[in-house]
Every structure is written in C-alpha cells, then in structure tokens.
Write an enzyme that holds these catalytic residues in place. Structure first.
Site, PDB file in Angstrom:
ATOM      1  N   ALA A  14      -7.804  43.473 -23.663  1.00 29.20           N
ATOM      2  CA  ALA A  14      -6.610  44.508 -23.904  1.00 29.20           C
ATOM      3  C   ALA A  14      -5.575  44.053 -24.722  1.00 29.20           C
ATOM      4  O   ALA A  14      -5.080  42.571 -24.177  1.00 29.20           O
ATOM      5  CB  ALA A  14      -6.557  44.994 -22.580  1.00 29.20           C
ATOM      6  N   LYS A  42     -10.601  37.906 -30.007  1.00 35.75           N
ATOM      7  CA  LYS A  42     -11.141  37.415 -31.102  1.00 35.75           C
ATOM      8  C   LYS A  42     -12.898  37.908 -31.269  1.00 35.75           C
ATOM      9  O   LYS A  42     -13.171  38.235 -32.358  1.00 35.75           O
ATOM     10  CB  LYS A  42     -11.044  36.226 -31.413  1.00 35.75           C
ATOM     11  CG  LYS A  42     -10.081  35.665 -31.400  1.00 35.75           C
ATOM     12  CD  LYS A  42      -9.519  34.257 -31.641  1.00 35.75           C
ATOM     13  CE  LYS A  42      -7.678  33.726 -32.054  1.00 35.75           C
ATOM     14  NZ  LYS A  42      -7.883  34.522 -33.518  1.00 35.75           N
ATOM     15  N   ALA A  44     -14.506  40.312 -30.159  1.00 37.01           N
ATOM     16  CA  ALA A  44     -14.344  42.146 -29.426  1.00 37.01           C
ATOM     17  C   ALA A  44     -13.727  42.289 -31.191  1.00 37.01           C
ATOM     18  O   ALA A  44     -14.301  43.365 -31.735  1.00 37.01           O
ATOM     19  CB  ALA A  44     -13.416  42.685 -28.821  1.00 37.01           C
ATOM     20  N   GLY A 223      -4.123  32.137 -49.592  1.00 34.39           N
ATOM     21  CA  GLY A 223      -4.989  31.997 -49.480  1.00 34.39           C
ATOM     22  C   GLY A 223      -6.448  31.524 -49.147  1.00 34.39           C
ATOM     23  O   GLY A 223      -5.904  31.050 -47.864  1.00 34.39           O
ATOM     24  N   ASP A 250      -9.669  36.860 -37.659  1.00 33.38           N
ATOM     25  CA  ASP A 250     -10.519  37.344 -37.409  1.00 33.38           C
ATOM     26  C   ASP A 250     -11.195  38.696 -38.932  1.00 33.38           C
ATOM     27  O   ASP A 250     -12.660  38.721 -38.372  1.00 33.38           O
ATOM     28  CB  ASP A 250     -10.587  38.740 -35.837  1.00 33.38           C
ATOM     29  CG  ASP A 250     -10.152  37.374 -35.010  1.00 33.38           C
ATOM     30  OD1 ASP A 250     -10.009  35.980 -34.880  1.00 33.38           O
ATOM     31  OD2 ASP A 250      -9.024  37.907 -33.868  1.00 33.38           O
ATOM     32  N   ARG A 283      -1.781  47.886 -41.781  1.00 31.24           N
ATOM     33  CA  ARG A 283      -1.291  48.146 -41.034  1.00 31.24           C
ATOM     34  C   ARG A 283      -1.431  47.462 -39.686  1.00 31.24           C
ATOM     35  O   ARG A 283      -1.537  46.346 -39.465  1.00 31.24           O
ATOM     36  CB  ARG A 283      -2.771  49.177 -41.018  1.00 31.24           C
ATOM     37  CG  ARG A 283      -2.879  50.063 -41.633  1.00 31.24           C
ATOM     38  CD  ARG A 283      -4.196  51.130 -42.120  1.00 31.24           C
ATOM     39  NE  ARG A 283      -5.282  50.141 -42.076  1.00 31.24           N
ATOM     40  CZ  ARG A 283      -6.366  50.857 -42.891  1.00 31.24           C
ATOM     41  NH1 ARG A 283      -6.283  51.877 -42.843  1.00 31.24           N
ATOM     42  NH2 ARG A 283      -7.708  50.118 -42.701  1.00 31.24           N
ATOM     43  N   GLY A 285      -1.687  46.375 -35.648  1.00 27.46           N
ATOM     44  CA  GLY A 285      -2.662  46.326 -34.477  1.00 27.46           C
ATOM     45  C   GLY A 285      -3.589  45.722 -35.024  1.00 27.46           C
ATOM     46  O   GLY A 285      -3.488  44.713 -36.876  1.00 27.46           O
TER      47      GLY A 285
END
Length: 299
Positions: A14, A42, A44, A223, A250, A283, A285
């Site tokens: 979480a 990582k 999930a 990059g 991730d 974005r 999160g």
C-alpha cells in the site's frame, strides 16, 4: 503454448503518499498535503502495468489479511491480472511511505510486511505458474533467497528479467540468468561495487563483465542504454511534462519484459518501454498512472 505472457514475482504494497513543497532535510519537519493511499509495490506495479497494456499477466506475491491487502487484490483483478499466485496472511500488507515534491521527484521508505514472508517454498509451490509463463520478472522488495529460488526453478526457454531495486550485491547465478538486468545509475553502482566513472557505456560494460546476458541502463530524461556482448544502443526518451515519477521504472520494466516475450528485439522493447514510462509520469500516482496500449500509441 504459454498461459501467461508475463509472470511477475515480487512485492505488493500500500503506497501512502504525501505531496510536499520540498522533501525534508535531516531533522527537518515540513507540512504536506492530505494522505492518499494507493495500491503499489514493485511487483504489483509491474503486473498491473503489463496487464493494462494487454499482456496476459500473473502475479506471485504475498499480502496481509487486511484492508490494504484487499485493496491490492481488487486493483490487480480489475486490471485483468491473474491473482491465483497471490498468497494471503502471515503478516500485515507491506507499506511504502512516499513523499512527492513539486517537480514530481519522490523519496520512498518501505516496510516489507508480508513481502518478507514470500519465501523459496512459495516459489517451489508455484511451479505450474513458472512453467506456464513466457517471461518471468522480479525485483528485490522480496527476500533475495526467493529470487534465487526463481532462477533455480526457471524452466528452459523462459526468459528472466530483473530490476534489482532496492539494490544489493547479487550472486553469480542470479546475474547469469538476467536477460536483461535493468538498472539506473544508483543501482549500477551498488551491483558493481564501483564508483563507475565514465559514460553509461562504461557502466554497462562493467555490469556485463559480472555475467548477465544483457543490460539495460535507464537514464531518466536521457532515455536508456541497451547493452549486450555484441553491441550497445542508445534509446531516446520521450519528452513530456513530468507530474509524478512514482512507479515509472516499474512501468518501464513491465513493458520491456512483455515486449521481449512477444518477440521484439531488446532495443525495440526498450524503446516501447520508454514511451510507456513517459506516459506514466504525466499523471500522479503509480498504478493509476499506467497507460493502455492505445494511450502509448497516441503518445
């Protein structure tokens, strides 16, 4: 015929996120935004990112029998991840404490919780999942001995991808299985145990000397560098206005691992992954920022 394009073996946390004007210095207290709880970790993150792109994805992880664990399972299932390998219980769900500053950069502290209970016997019990997966991806928010067990039980023909984060020295048998080993500059320094002066090409050469079959060095806005014993290729970044870099690495790893399983070359897979990572940072999160394949094409 493989049932899964990608099996992710890793953590599920979480994410407790607070926005700040600037990250605090040692001994300093700063005020932040309201606390927001997101599904993360990582393992999930990678599983959800791949599934959102269209990959048939399974996750082998462990969560607690608590509200955070239920949140994580729900988010995975809603994205289309097969959660048959997610074990429940033995410890509270892992938690990541994240501060994000105005530029989008973050600092993270992780309490492993149930992730530390994902042990080698769980890997052996998941043999069917390993044999059903074209590519297996792992990280280091679970015990290193569990990653070693993944390598020892890797079926012939299944590709292994590792992002050694948080970084630590790796045993030779794990390094030898990596195809590729995906690192940023900090991770490269820890894995090699060296100062790593010179260019990213020099870092990649030092990493290849340790035994992985291939290496990808991520370079942020510059990059990435793709390296094998035969060649080194620079992959350009996609220029975007970054909002939050949480989980972008991730997303990059998941996209690259999936594309390799579809038959893409390593440079082509890394180029696609760079676009996925770029879309993710636009974005806030981690998991909620991950794009669909259509959004990547639009970018």
């Amino acid at each position: 015929m493989y049932d899964y394009d990608l099996l992710v073996v890793g953590s599920a946390n979480a994410d407790l996120v607070i926005g700040v004007e600037r990250r605090p210095a040692a001994g300093e207290t700063v005020l932040g935004s309201e606390l927001v709880v997101h599904p993360g970790g990582k393992g999930a993150n990678q599983a959800l990112a791949a599934a959102r792109l269209g990959a048939r994805t399974a996750l082998l992880a462990r969560v607690g029998d608590d509200a955070h664990g239920r949140l994580l399972l729900q988010s995975q299932r809603e994205a289309g991840v097969y959660t048959v390998g997610v074990l429940v219980g033995e410890a509270p769900t892992g938690v990541a404490l994240i501060t994000v500053d105005r530029s989008g950069d973050n600092s993270i502290v992780v309490s492993p919780g149930a992730n530390a209970r994902l042990i080698p016997k769980d890997v052996r019990a998941a043999a069917d999942l390993l044999h059903a997966s074209r590519v297996v991806s792992a990280q280091l928010e679970i015990p290193l001995e569990t990653v070693v067990e993944v390598v020892r039980n890797l079926p012939s023909g299944t590709r292994f991808v590792l992002n050694p984060s948080p970084p630590r020295p790796l045993p030779a048998e794990v390094l030898a299985a990596c195809n590729p080993l995906i690192v940023n500059e900090h991770e490269a320094r820890v894995i090699t145990g060296a100062a790593l002066d010179g260019s990213p090409e020099d870092w990649a050469a030092a990493l290849l000397a340790l035994g992985p079959r291939s290496v990808v060095v991520t370079l942020g806005s510059e990059g990435a560098l793709v390296a094998t014993a035969e060649s080194m290729t620079r992959v350009p970044s996609v220029k975007v206005d970054a909002v939050d870099t949480t989980g972008a690495g991730d997303a990059f790893t998941a996209a690259l691992a999936w594309r390799l399983g579809t038959g893409s070359s390593l440079p082509d897979a890394a180029a696609y992954a760079a676009r996925v990572g770029a879309a993710a940072v636009t974005r806030p999160g981690a998991q909620e920022s991950y794009p669909t394949a259509e959004e990547v094409e639009a970018l």
